[in-house]
Scaffold this active site. Structure first.
Site, short mmCIF file in Angstrom:
data_model
loop_
_atom_site.label_atom_id
_atom_site.label_comp_id
_atom_site.label_asym_id
_atom_site.label_seq_id
_atom_site.Cartn_x
_atom_site.Cartn_y
_atom_site.Cartn_z
N SER A 173 11.84 1.03 6.83
CA SER A 173 12.16 -0.53 6.69
C SER A 173 12.98 -1.84 6.76
CB SER A 173 11.73 -0.33 4.98
OG SER A 173 11.73 -1.42 4.45
N ASP A 221 -10.64 -6.69 6.47
CA ASP A 221 -9.52 -5.65 6.34
C ASP A 221 -10.13 -4.67 5.26
OD1 ASP A 221 -6.48 -4.85 5.41
OD2 ASP A 221 -6.97 -5.16 4.29
N ILE A 268 0.63 -1.15 -0.36
CA ILE A 268 0.09 0.23 -0.31
C ILE A 268 0.64 1.25 -0.25
CG2 ILE A 268 -0.30 0.41 2.43
CD1 ILE A 268 -2.95 0.63 -0.52
N LYS A 311 -5.31 2.28 7.53
CA LYS A 311 -6.37 1.81 7.74
C LYS A 311 -5.96 -0.07 7.67
CE LYS A 311 -8.18 -0.80 4.46
NZ LYS A 311 -8.51 -1.74 4.17
N ARG A 320 13.19 -4.32 5.70
CA ARG A 320 13.50 -5.14 5.16
C ARG A 320 14.84 -3.96 3.51
NH1 ARG A 320 9.78 -6.13 0.88
NH2 ARG A 320 8.00 -4.22 1.91
#
Length: 313
Positions: free
Chosen positions: A36, A169, A14, A91, A38
């Protein structure tokens, strides 16, 4: 309008698909950094492995957008507030209603802006539907929100874990539209939650509502399903007391009245989110709407569980 420096914490799908490109074209914001685990990088800005490293290196940062999985959002947001950051929450805003309420309290105590976002509320048909429902009773409501989990959350195991929300979700997007356009609150009176045999969150759900916004005996339902392939369905159909039929299509970006398309705009949800966040930052105001979250929590409380086939990617 001031320009605000902002960092993104959690650089997943997202953030890459929406937050980064929208920030890049909004002159009210300057992307200052990424966080991050990663090590995801963006040209021209530094990447930090932890929020603590970010705050130590950039104490004058204005805001952070938290795009992590919801299960860790309370901890990450509280750390940001303690560092004096203004906070935008993807969200769902937190794993539990109580944790969201705590963040509201903590942000107010620190005089930081807290913005809990519901991207579907910013679609063009939503405001028009709200105007057309004002002062009118609902004769029926049917929410149909069906999509392909493999397309939108490829390989993301966190959505199947406790606190991951499962089909809620996406389903909470529909509920965020409902709570925005309805002239009176809605309540979940019954729910059936369908769980894969090997997962801890539901893959489908059927909800029944009650509301003073509706005529007595009105059918008020929602159906969420994560198993739909091909065309995706994000539709809310409402019939009002005089027989007028309002149909929100494509997540609220289109509105048909009695079958005639009256609003048809491209999805600019995140553009709307960041335009509003800029205004909130300029005014020093928070905006936290917990109503969609309450409906999900209530569905989990009153819901009857059923089991379906195991889910594998």
């Amino acid at each position: 309008m001031s320009q605000h420096s902002i960092a993104i914490i959690g650089v997943g799908k997202i953030a890459v698909d929406q937050h980064l490109p929208v920030i890049a074209k909004n002159p009210a914001f300057r992307l200052a950094a990424l966080v991050s685990q990663r090590g995801v990088e963006q040209a021209g800005v530094p990447t930090f492995r932890t929020p603590a490293e970010l705050y130590a290196a950039m104490p004058d940062l204005d805001a952070v957008a938290i795009c992590t999985p919801p299960s860790v959002r309370h901890q990450v947001a509280l750390e940001a507030l303690n560092a004096g950051m203004n906070v935008l929450l993807e969200k769902p805003p937190a794993p539990t209603v109580s944790e969201l309420a705590d963040l509201v309290r903590q942000a107010a105590a620190r005089r930081c802006v807290l913005f809990a976002t519901w991207h579907s509320q910013y679609n063009a048909g939503v405001e028009e539907a709200k105007k057309r429902l004002a002062g009118r009773k609902i004769a029926s409501l049917a929410i149909t929100w069906k999509e392909d989990v493999r397309r939108w959350h490829p390989g993301q195991e966190w959505i199947w874990q406790p606190g991951g929300f499962g089909v809620f979700d996406p389903g909470i997007n529909a509920l965020s539209i409902l709570t925005e356009i309805a002239p009176e609150p809605f309540f979940v009176t019954a729910a059936t939650l369908t769980y894969p045999a090997n997962r801890d969150t539901p893959i489908a759900a059927r909800l029944t509502f009650a509301s003073d916004a509706a005529l007595p005996g009105a059918a008020l339902t929602a159906e969420f399903d994560w198993r739909q392939t091909g065309d995706q369905t994000w539709t809310i159909e409402i019939v009002v007391e005089d027989g007028t039929r309002l149909t929100l299509i494509d997540g609220g970006s289109k509105l048909a009245v009695n079958g005639n398309l009256t609003v048809a705009e491209p999805m600019v949800e995140y553009e709307g989110i960041y335009a509003r966040f800029a205004g909130l930052l300029d005014r020093g105001e928070s905006a936290v709407d917990a109503a969609p979250f309450h409906l999900v929590a209530d569905a989990m409380v009153v819901g009857k569980r059923e089991t379906t086939d195991a889910f594998e990617w």
